[in-house]
Design an enzyme around this catalytic site. Sequence first.
Site: not given
Length: 758
Positions: A522, A674
């Site tokens: 991203e 995460e």
Amino acid sequence: MSAGPWLLRLLACLALVLSAPVFATDTGFLLAASSKNWASYFPGQLANGYLSTTTSPRGTEGTPSTLVAFMDYTRDDISRPAAIPGWTEIDYSTGPTHAGQSWLNQVNLDEAHFPDYRQVLNLHDATLTTRYRYVDGARITQVEVTTLVSQAAPHLAATQLRITPEFDGEVQLSFALNLWAPHQPRLPLGRISGDEMPEALVAHGLKIEPVAPSTPDRAAMWYLGDTHVLGATGDAKGLTLQLDGRAEQGLRMAEAVTVGLPAGLTVTDAAIHKSPYRLALNLKARVRKGHSYAFTKFVAFSREGWGGNAADDLALARAARANGFAHLVDAHRAAWHALWKSDVRIDGDDQAQRIVHADLYYLLANTTPGTAWATGGCGMTGGYAGHVFWDSDTWVFPALLLLHPRRAESLVNFRARTLPAAEARAKAAGLRGAKFPWEADPQNGTEQVPYSAHALGEREIHVNADVAIAQWQYYLASGDRGWLAQYGWPVIRDVADFWASRATYVAAKQRYEIHHVTSVLEAYNDVPNDTFTNASARKALDIATAAAAVVGAQADPHWAEVAARLYIPFSEKDRRHLDFDPGVAHDIDAWGDTAVPALAYPSLDVPMGADVRRNDFDYATQLIERSQQPLNSMGLSPMSIAAATQGNTDAAGAWFQRNVTADVIKPPFGVRTETATNNTGYFLTAAGGMLQNIVYGFTGLRLEKAGLVQAYPPMLPRTWHSFTLTHVALRGAYYDITVGRDRDGKVVLTRRPVEGAP
């Protein structure tokens, strides 16, 4: 001769042991906490896909709870899960008058007050059991707490407090619903820009960093939303509480409590306490030394579109009380045991077995069978604001598809249910078909990305292909043409129309390209020809042509034309894939710094030669090893699976082992985060990847038109004896699939038919 204090204490301990629920004997399902875990206690989760809450060290604290797709829609904000009134709290005091008297939930959590502590999350039974001695001055009480969120009766949950006092006297108990205060500050994430975000955080004294042991770094943004209590009452005589509420600008909900008392208990006082923050039934009762008393709190829940109102919930809670706690527990355990008939069983690695069971447990706890609800990247928590990403389609869905197909079906049906919202987005963008959101609201399917990251909603469009691929995978696994025609085909068709209108024909190069895309990496926010996006789009277009033939529809010939001529960036010199167009400088150290291993992910599985597979893997390894960023747990399973597709047993096993031992696994209950440092927990995305690593990576199996085919040789980590996928569902048949070694040490895969659905 009278019994001495030591004998009374021994008898009390024996009574506690004999009354305790029997744990599953398989330690691969048991995750335990001791007092050593208090400083690093990362809460586990109790949930059934409709209702979720977290564990607490004492077992009696009030904890945040959420309902499926029950969202707060505060103006100028993104949608977020609304925290419903907390139901888990049962507080206890050893008496109103003695010196040093305290309430259990307010006492410091230390060895002096809570000796002999042990808490067990039993994954097989989906129960949390906590035991300790509570020392309150001279008064000591043996405590056992058991809590569950029912899998058999999804509207119900319960917690039971069993006390065995080592004294005679009066005690107090409080059975509460916590009416959380509205969260402050509320940030206008729906309109605040990326440049303004740091200033807003500083202005409110907030930071984007994790607070140990369990608060994620983005808690300043991903807090739970608000539920407003519209009406709340209690009946002290009937031992009940009930309330109706509404999420901010959202749906209605309801909640009700009934309390079950032990037979023979002398209650000296019962009263209802009500304030802006708490609705509680408070009791005083006389107890005798060495006697055990079990107090049970039955709770029923509903939300608009799922159940009724508070009166209906109260009827459910009363019925549960009439049937008794044992009945509720037995039905709940039976339902979970049926789920565990479909399992991943590892012979030769106890640690991996526990982690795999934890990952599967959290996936099952956050999904529903036979609905059209998806799951957020962090399940039913505030993580990523409960929004539905590509994670649901590409990471969680395939992990459940063969083992728990009814839950997998719910995930793809969510996309069919929210197709009109995706069609509206495509039309607004001047495109054909459907443009699915990057961050979909789990109730209505609208785009809910924070404005500061709005570019992701506009450009991280690989999600469209992920959606279509999952629809086709469900058809391949189920063989259900009726489902495909009614639900899957409209989604697949609209996605194909989107890609056909989104791709650009470059006449000078005689090919189609896709421009202005946010890469899977991203940090690269506006690039042409992201490789993962283009490869996924090509597969989605090919799927549309194939699906049209199955349902008897007319395929648009333009789909096949775009698919055949869609550019996939590739270095002929190095004989490997690129991450995106070679004209883009690959010079940002993003997590992992490459998405190339994802090209081998099971549902995409880009065809390539053995040399390209090897070169892709070596290239990715070099980038990851030189990166200075903490490795995202999403990156672990793609590396292991990519290694498995090239037959590299050692590398596949090593990357899998990192997924077992990495700091992303938080004690004591195997919660996956995460990254090791950002604490964004209950990360179902990586849990799904972990399961796919075994279900598809180590087996070498892929879903194709012919069924579940052996696309690659099976492999087995060298320290494992074997592993078995039990009760695999495929087109109405069921199998146990085992990977082990034959007499010559060769890794082999066998399939054995078994009886039908549990």
